[in-house]
Design a protein around this motif. Structure first.
Motif, mmCIF file in Angstrom:
data_model
loop_
_atom_site.group_PDB
_atom_site.id
_atom_site.type_symbol
_atom_site.label_atom_id
_atom_site.label_comp_id
_atom_site.label_asym_id
_atom_site.label_seq_id
_atom_site.Cartn_x
_atom_site.Cartn_y
_atom_site.Cartn_z
ATOM 1 N N ASP A 11 0.837 -1.208 0.000
ATOM 2 C CA ASP A 11 0.000 0.000 0.000
ATOM 3 C C ASP A 11 0.872 1.259 0.000
ATOM 4 N N ALA A 12 1.920 1.252 0.831
ATOM 5 C CA ALA A 12 2.807 2.431 0.889
ATOM 6 C C ALA A 12 3.581 2.573 -0.417
ATOM 7 N N TYR A 13 4.005 1.435 -0.975
ATOM 8 C CA TYR A 13 4.763 1.445 -2.245
ATOM 9 C C TYR A 13 3.920 2.029 -3.388
ATOM 10 N N ALA A 14 2.607 1.794 -3.328
ATOM 11 C CA ALA A 14 1.721 2.340 -4.366
ATOM 12 C C ALA A 14 1.800 3.870 -4.377
ATOM 13 N N MET B 160 11.327 -0.399 -0.842
ATOM 14 C CA MET B 160 10.780 -0.250 0.506
ATOM 15 C C MET B 160 11.225 -1.418 1.375
ATOM 16 N N ILE B 161 11.689 -1.092 2.580
ATOM 17 C CA ILE B 161 12.258 -2.124 3.458
ATOM 18 C C ILE B 161 11.610 -2.016 4.831
ATOM 19 N N ALA B 162 11.132 -3.148 5.346
ATOM 20 C CA ALA B 162 10.482 -3.130 6.661
ATOM 21 C C ALA B 162 11.489 -2.722 7.736
ATOM 22 N N ALA B 163 11.062 -1.809 8.608
ATOM 23 C CA ALA B 163 11.961 -1.253 9.630
ATOM 24 C C ALA B 163 11.409 -1.508 11.019
ATOM 25 N N VAL C 246 18.505 7.151 8.628
ATOM 26 C CA VAL C 246 17.286 7.915 8.321
ATOM 27 C C VAL C 246 17.235 9.148 9.223
ATOM 28 N N PRO C 247 16.664 10.243 8.730
ATOM 29 C CA PRO C 247 16.498 11.411 9.602
ATOM 30 C C PRO C 247 15.508 11.080 10.709
ATOM 31 N N PRO C 248 15.666 11.683 11.919
ATOM 32 C CA PRO C 248 14.716 11.391 13.000
ATOM 33 C C PRO C 248 13.303 11.734 12.552
ATOM 34 N N SER C 249 12.384 10.811 12.736
ATOM 35 C CA SER C 249 11.010 11.040 12.272
ATOM 36 C C SER C 249 10.100 10.077 12.994
ATOM 37 N N ILE C 250 8.850 10.486 13.159
ATOM 38 C CA ILE C 250 7.902 9.556 13.764
ATOM 39 C C ILE C 250 6.991 8.953 12.697
ATOM 40 N N GLY C 251 7.206 9.303 11.436
ATOM 41 C CA GLY C 251 6.345 8.818 10.353
ATOM 42 C C GLY C 251 6.577 7.342 10.076
ATOM 43 N N ARG C 252 5.737 6.796 9.209
ATOM 44 C CA ARG C 252 5.890 5.380 8.829
ATOM 45 C C ARG C 252 6.870 5.214 7.679
ATOM 46 N N VAL C 253 6.827 6.137 6.701
ATOM 47 C CA VAL C 253 7.683 6.006 5.515
ATOM 48 C C VAL C 253 8.889 6.921 5.681
ATOM 49 N N LEU C 254 10.072 6.327 5.699
ATOM 50 C CA LEU C 254 11.273 7.066 6.068
ATOM 51 C C LEU C 254 12.279 7.052 4.920
ATOM 52 N N PRO C 255 12.511 8.189 4.256
ATOM 53 C CA PRO C 255 13.499 8.219 3.175
ATOM 54 C C PRO C 255 14.891 7.890 3.736
ATOM 55 N N GLY D 170 12.589 3.272 4.334
ATOM 56 C CA GLY D 170 12.292 2.338 5.418
ATOM 57 C C GLY D 170 10.792 2.419 5.672
ATOM 58 N N TYR D 171 10.180 1.313 6.042
ATOM 59 C CA TYR D 171 8.753 1.344 6.358
ATOM 60 C C TYR D 171 8.544 0.795 7.763
ATOM 61 N N ARG D 172 8.132 1.708 8.662
ATOM 62 C CA ARG D 172 7.883 1.305 10.047
ATOM 63 C C ARG D 172 6.520 0.624 10.102
ATOM 64 N N PHE D 173 6.539 -0.705 10.087
ATOM 65 C CA PHE D 173 5.280 -1.445 9.975
ATOM 66 C C PHE D 173 4.577 -1.531 11.327
ATOM 67 N N ASP D 174 3.297 -1.860 11.249
ATOM 68 C CA ASP D 174 2.498 -2.041 12.445
ATOM 69 C C ASP D 174 2.389 -3.551 12.678
ATOM 70 N N GLY D 175 2.927 -4.054 13.766
ATOM 71 C CA GLY D 175 2.849 -5.498 14.016
ATOM 72 C C GLY D 175 3.984 -5.948 14.922
ATOM 73 N N GLN D 176 3.946 -7.222 15.279
ATOM 74 C CA GLN D 176 4.963 -7.797 16.168
ATOM 75 C C GLN D 176 5.790 -8.805 15.383
ATOM 76 N N ARG D 177 7.097 -8.574 15.328
ATOM 77 C CA ARG D 177 7.954 -9.479 14.570
ATOM 78 C C ARG D 177 8.632 -10.462 15.528
ATOM 79 N N TYR D 178 8.681 -11.709 15.110
ATOM 80 C CA TYR D 178 9.381 -12.748 15.882
ATOM 81 C C TYR D 178 10.542 -13.258 15.048
ATOM 82 N N ASP D 179 11.711 -13.301 15.658
ATOM 83 C CA ASP D 179 12.895 -13.804 14.957
ATOM 84 C C ASP D 179 12.945 -15.321 15.124
ATOM 85 N N CYS D 180 12.265 -16.022 14.213
ATOM 86 C CA CYS D 180 12.204 -17.482 14.333
ATOM 87 C C CYS D 180 13.471 -18.149 13.803
#
Ligand code: UTP
Length: 297
Positions: free
Chosen positions: A149-152, A158-161, A177-186, A248-258
């Motif tokens: 959706d963000a890539y559109a 785009m890389i999950a961050a 990345v510059p300090p930012s609270i946004g989701r999409v980070l150049p 970078g894309y600050r995704f919403d969710g919980q990541r597990y390092d399996c």
């Protein structure tokens, strides 16, 4: 116009040494979280994001993966004969349309970047997703869908961050990345496994990417980097300096390092608790075992 992302690469040619001895004969991606192999979670996420072509980069000893996505005529016939329609339905997710799935070999484990590059002829001149099945992400909207959706909106790469503690930064590719609270980070740069104290931020890349075909060209040209491996991070860093079109894309969710034992165990507990048919019993067990531990202290 931005092209739709319909192809995904699943690099699964690593040796999985952190799970030896199990991974001597069982591919890491076939290891089971509750009752589904890790790779099933990645495939489900890719399908939900509109992926229709699935490219696995495999290596010797990964035959179980190919079998997993094949039909199982004897098993299906036996379940059918016994009227076990619910179980037959469970198998539906594991089958793929003929031709939708392709396997290429990485003959030597030369690194994640090299594994992705092995898929170059199947990717051609199209944008593509990369999913590492050992990163499992629990999210209301699947992580790759959020990124598509963000890539559109942005195009590019785009890389999950994910934020990591400073002492963990040297285990990841870290984004500049510059300090930012946004989701999409150049992104201004990216460095693989920075020496402690030198990380440009606390944002780490995790195993979901949407990449442009130029990344394949960089992968074919760069020298091995950190750990003597061809690093995807280094190809992305080249793209940033040539075109400044990486986010970078600050995704919403919980990541597990399996890919790590601790992460795998945490995911097992979290996914078990989330299952309606298991949650209550598992929670009761966890409470009682914790009470016993505290009493013994
Ligand atoms: P890891 O860094 O987790 O390596 O790879 P690994 O070999 O799987 O596991 P350990 O560290 O020995 O326990 C991250 C992802 O990149 C793939 C892996 O299969 C995994 O999905 N990979 C890594 C390759 O496909 N080829 C490689 O040469 C290296």
């Amino acid at each position: 116009m931005k092209r739709k992302v319909t192809k995904a690469v699943f690099p699964v040619a690593g040796m999985g040494t952190r799970f030896l001895p199990a991974t001597k004969s069982v591919p890491k991606e076939i290891m089971t979280l509750v009752d589904r192999p890790l790779v099933q979670y990645a495939i489900d996420e890719a399908r939900a994001a509109g992926i229709t072509e699935f490219i696995f980069v495999t290596s010797r000893g990964k035959g179980a993966l190919e079998d997993y996505f094949d039909r199982a005529p004897e098993l299906e016939a036996s379940l059918k004969a016994k009227g076990k329609t619910e179980l037959l339905k469970v198998l539906d997710d594991t089958t793929m349309d003929s031709g939708a799935i392709a396997y290429v070999r990485q003959h030597q484990a030369l690194g994640l970047g090299h594994a992705v590059w092995c898929a170059r002829h199947l990717i051609g001149d199209e944008p593509f997703a990369v999913l590492l099945p050992d990163d499992v992400i629990a999210a209301e909207t699947p992580c790759l869908q959020q990124m598509v959706d963000a890539y559109a909106q942005t195009g590019g790469n785009m890389i999950a961050a994910m934020e990591v503690a400073p002492e963990m930064a040297s285990s990841y590719g870290i984004m500049d990345v510059p300090p930012s609270i946004g989701r999409v980070l150049p992104m201004q740069g990216m460095v693989e496994k920075p020496a402690p104290g030198t990380q440009p931020s606390n944002l780490a890349a995790i195993g979901r990417y949407i990449l442009s075909p130029q990344i394949m060209r960089h992968l074919g040209e760069i020298a091995p980097g950190a750990g003597g491996e061809v690093q995807l991070t280094d190809a992305i860093a080249c793209e940033i300096s040539e075109r400044q079109n990486v986010y970078g894309y600050r995704f919403d969710g919980q990541r597990y390092d399996c890919g790590s034992k601790a992460g795998f165990l945490q995911a097992t507990v979290a996914f078990g608790l989330a299952r309606p048919e298991l949650g209550e019993e598992l929670e009761g067990f966890l409470r009682s075992i914790m009470a016993q531990r505290r009493a013994a202290e």
